[in-house]
Design a protein around this motif. Structure first.
Motif, mmCIF file in Angstrom:
data_model
loop_
_atom_site.group_PDB
_atom_site.id
_atom_site.type_symbol
_atom_site.label_atom_id
_atom_site.label_comp_id
_atom_site.label_asym_id
_atom_site.label_seq_id
_atom_site.Cartn_x
_atom_site.Cartn_y
_atom_site.Cartn_z
ATOM 1 N N MET A 22 0.813 -1.210 0.000
ATOM 2 C CA MET A 22 0.000 0.000 0.000
ATOM 3 C C MET A 22 0.856 1.273 0.000
ATOM 4 O O MET A 22 0.578 2.211 -0.742
ATOM 5 C CB MET A 22 -0.939 0.014 1.205
ATOM 6 N N GLU A 23 1.903 1.308 0.816
ATOM 7 C CA GLU A 23 2.743 2.507 0.913
ATOM 8 C C GLU A 23 3.424 2.806 -0.422
ATOM 9 O O GLU A 23 3.523 3.956 -0.837
ATOM 10 C CB GLU A 23 3.797 2.353 2.015
ATOM 11 N N GLN A 24 3.898 1.760 -1.088
ATOM 12 C CA GLN A 24 4.544 1.943 -2.382
ATOM 13 C C GLN A 24 3.534 2.416 -3.426
ATOM 14 O O GLN A 24 3.801 3.330 -4.198
ATOM 15 C CB GLN A 24 5.191 0.645 -2.851
ATOM 16 N N ARG A 25 2.378 1.770 -3.438
ATOM 17 C CA ARG A 25 1.346 2.122 -4.415
ATOM 18 C C ARG A 25 0.890 3.570 -4.227
ATOM 19 O O ARG A 25 0.780 4.324 -5.193
ATOM 20 C CB ARG A 25 0.152 1.163 -4.284
ATOM 21 N N ASP A 26 0.658 3.979 -2.987
ATOM 22 C CA ASP A 26 0.187 5.341 -2.727
ATOM 23 C C ASP A 26 1.191 6.381 -3.205
ATOM 24 O O ASP A 26 0.816 7.380 -3.827
ATOM 25 C CB ASP A 26 -0.084 5.537 -1.233
ATOM 26 N N VAL A 27 2.476 6.141 -2.925
ATOM 27 C CA VAL A 27 3.515 7.082 -3.356
ATOM 28 C C VAL A 27 3.594 7.130 -4.876
ATOM 29 O O VAL A 27 3.631 8.201 -5.483
ATOM 30 C CB VAL A 27 4.882 6.703 -2.727
ATOM 31 N N LEU A 28 3.586 5.974 -5.502
ATOM 32 C CA LEU A 28 3.699 5.929 -6.960
ATOM 33 C C LEU A 28 2.509 6.615 -7.632
ATOM 34 O O LEU A 28 2.694 7.387 -8.581
ATOM 35 C CB LEU A 28 3.809 4.475 -7.417
ATOM 36 N N LEU A 29 1.324 6.363 -7.130
ATOM 37 C CA LEU A 29 0.135 7.004 -7.713
ATOM 38 C C LEU A 29 0.167 8.513 -7.529
ATOM 39 O O LEU A 29 -0.185 9.266 -8.448
ATOM 40 C CB LEU A 29 -1.136 6.411 -7.099
ATOM 41 N N ALA A 30 0.601 8.960 -6.362
ATOM 42 C CA ALA A 30 0.678 10.405 -6.119
ATOM 43 C C ALA A 30 1.700 11.061 -7.041
ATOM 44 O O ALA A 30 1.459 12.145 -7.585
ATOM 45 C CB ALA A 30 1.037 10.675 -4.660
ATOM 46 N N LEU A 31 2.836 10.404 -7.248
ATOM 47 C CA LEU A 31 3.881 10.972 -8.105
ATOM 48 C C LEU A 31 3.492 10.964 -9.581
ATOM 49 O O LEU A 31 3.637 11.970 -10.265
ATOM 50 C CB LEU A 31 5.192 10.191 -7.936
ATOM 51 N N HIS A 32 3.016 9.835 -10.063
ATOM 52 C CA HIS A 32 2.815 9.684 -11.494
ATOM 53 C C HIS A 32 1.423 10.040 -11.983
ATOM 54 O O HIS A 32 1.289 10.639 -13.042
ATOM 55 C CB HIS A 32 3.207 8.277 -11.929
ATOM 56 N N TYR A 33 0.415 9.685 -11.230
ATOM 57 C CA TYR A 33 -0.942 10.008 -11.664
ATOM 58 C C TYR A 33 -1.414 11.329 -11.058
ATOM 59 O O TYR A 33 -2.138 12.084 -11.698
ATOM 60 C CB TYR A 33 -1.911 8.875 -11.331
ATOM 61 N N GLY A 34 -0.994 11.595 -9.834
ATOM 62 C CA GLY A 34 -1.344 12.851 -9.190
ATOM 63 C C GLY A 34 -0.451 14.000 -9.621
ATOM 64 O O GLY A 34 -0.747 15.158 -9.366
ATOM 65 N N ARG A 35 0.668 13.640 -10.272
ATOM 66 C CA ARG A 35 1.637 14.624 -10.770
ATOM 67 C C ARG A 35 2.161 15.542 -9.670
ATOM 68 O O ARG A 35 2.388 16.722 -9.880
ATOM 69 C CB ARG A 35 1.072 15.409 -11.935
ATOM 70 N N LEU A 36 2.327 14.978 -8.466
ATOM 71 C CA LEU A 36 2.890 15.735 -7.356
ATOM 72 C C LEU A 36 4.407 15.603 -7.382
ATOM 73 O O LEU A 36 4.946 14.630 -7.905
ATOM 74 C CB LEU A 36 2.362 15.216 -6.025
ATOM 75 N N THR A 37 5.089 16.563 -6.805
ATOM 76 C CA THR A 37 6.534 16.477 -6.673
ATOM 77 C C THR A 37 6.874 15.581 -5.489
ATOM 78 O O THR A 37 6.009 15.285 -4.646
ATOM 79 C CB THR A 37 7.151 17.867 -6.434
ATOM 80 N N VAL A 38 8.138 15.200 -5.405
ATOM 81 C CA VAL A 38 8.588 14.394 -4.274
ATOM 82 C C VAL A 38 8.327 15.148 -2.966
ATOM 83 O O VAL A 38 7.840 14.565 -1.992
ATOM 84 C CB VAL A 38 10.087 14.032 -4.421
ATOM 85 N N ALA A 39 8.614 16.443 -2.952
ATOM 86 C CA ALA A 39 8.390 17.249 -1.746
ATOM 87 C C ALA A 39 6.906 17.284 -1.375
ATOM 88 O O ALA A 39 6.548 17.197 -0.196
ATOM 89 C CB ALA A 39 8.913 18.661 -1.949
ATOM 90 N N GLU A 40 6.032 17.409 -2.369
ATOM 91 C CA GLU A 40 4.586 17.435 -2.099
ATOM 92 C C GLU A 40 4.095 16.099 -1.553
ATOM 93 O O GLU A 40 3.268 16.056 -0.636
ATOM 94 C CB GLU A 40 3.818 17.810 -3.370
ATOM 95 N N VAL A 41 4.603 15.012 -2.121
ATOM 96 C CA VAL A 41 4.210 13.685 -1.636
ATOM 97 C C VAL A 41 4.716 13.483 -0.206
ATOM 98 O O VAL A 41 3.996 12.965 0.645
ATOM 99 C CB VAL A 41 4.732 12.574 -2.572
ATOM 100 N N ALA A 42 5.938 13.927 0.051
ATOM 101 C CA ALA A 42 6.488 13.815 1.401
ATOM 102 C C ALA A 42 5.609 14.548 2.404
ATOM 103 O O ALA A 42 5.310 14.022 3.485
ATOM 104 C CB ALA A 42 7.915 14.372 1.426
ATOM 105 N N THR A 43 5.176 15.728 2.041
ATOM 106 C CA THR A 43 4.301 16.506 2.925
ATOM 107 C C THR A 43 2.953 15.814 3.098
ATOM 108 O O THR A 43 2.438 15.694 4.208
ATOM 109 C CB THR A 43 4.097 17.923 2.355
ATOM 110 N N GLN A 44 2.394 15.336 1.999
ATOM 111 C CA GLN A 44 1.079 14.692 2.036
ATOM 112 C C GLN A 44 1.076 13.467 2.947
ATOM 113 O O GLN A 44 0.125 13.238 3.686
ATOM 114 C CB GLN A 44 0.651 14.292 0.619
#
Length: 77
Positions: A22-44
């Motif tokens: 789940m943790e891997q999937r959530d990060v990957l989806l946020a980065l690639h489909y959500g188009r968030l930056t690494v910093a934004e995903v870290a904050t989220q």
């Protein structure tokens, strides 16, 4: 059983995504489909940017392995 070669690519990717931790999937989806930056995903997710990068890399490696295997998941209960 459907042959992995005859399945649409999107279906195979979706199936493989659901097999990730789940943790891997959530990060990957946020980065690639959500188009968030690494910093934004870290904050989220309230994790470090380094952990975001490690999870994303692990997720991509797992996806490649699963897709290379045909993403044949064991039956889930």
């Amino acid at each position: 059983m459907v042959n992995a070669q005859s399945e649409p690519a999107g279906s195979r990717v979706s199936e493989a995504l659901m097999m990730l931790e789940m943790e891997q999937r959530d990060v990957l989806l946020a980065l690639h489909y959500g188009r968030l930056t690494v910093a934004e995903v870290a904050t989220q997710f309230d994790i470090s940017p380094a952990l975001v990068s490690r999870r994303a890399l692990a997720a991509l490696r797992s996806l490649r392995r699963l897709l290379d295997q045909g993403a044949q998941a064991p039956e889930r209960l």
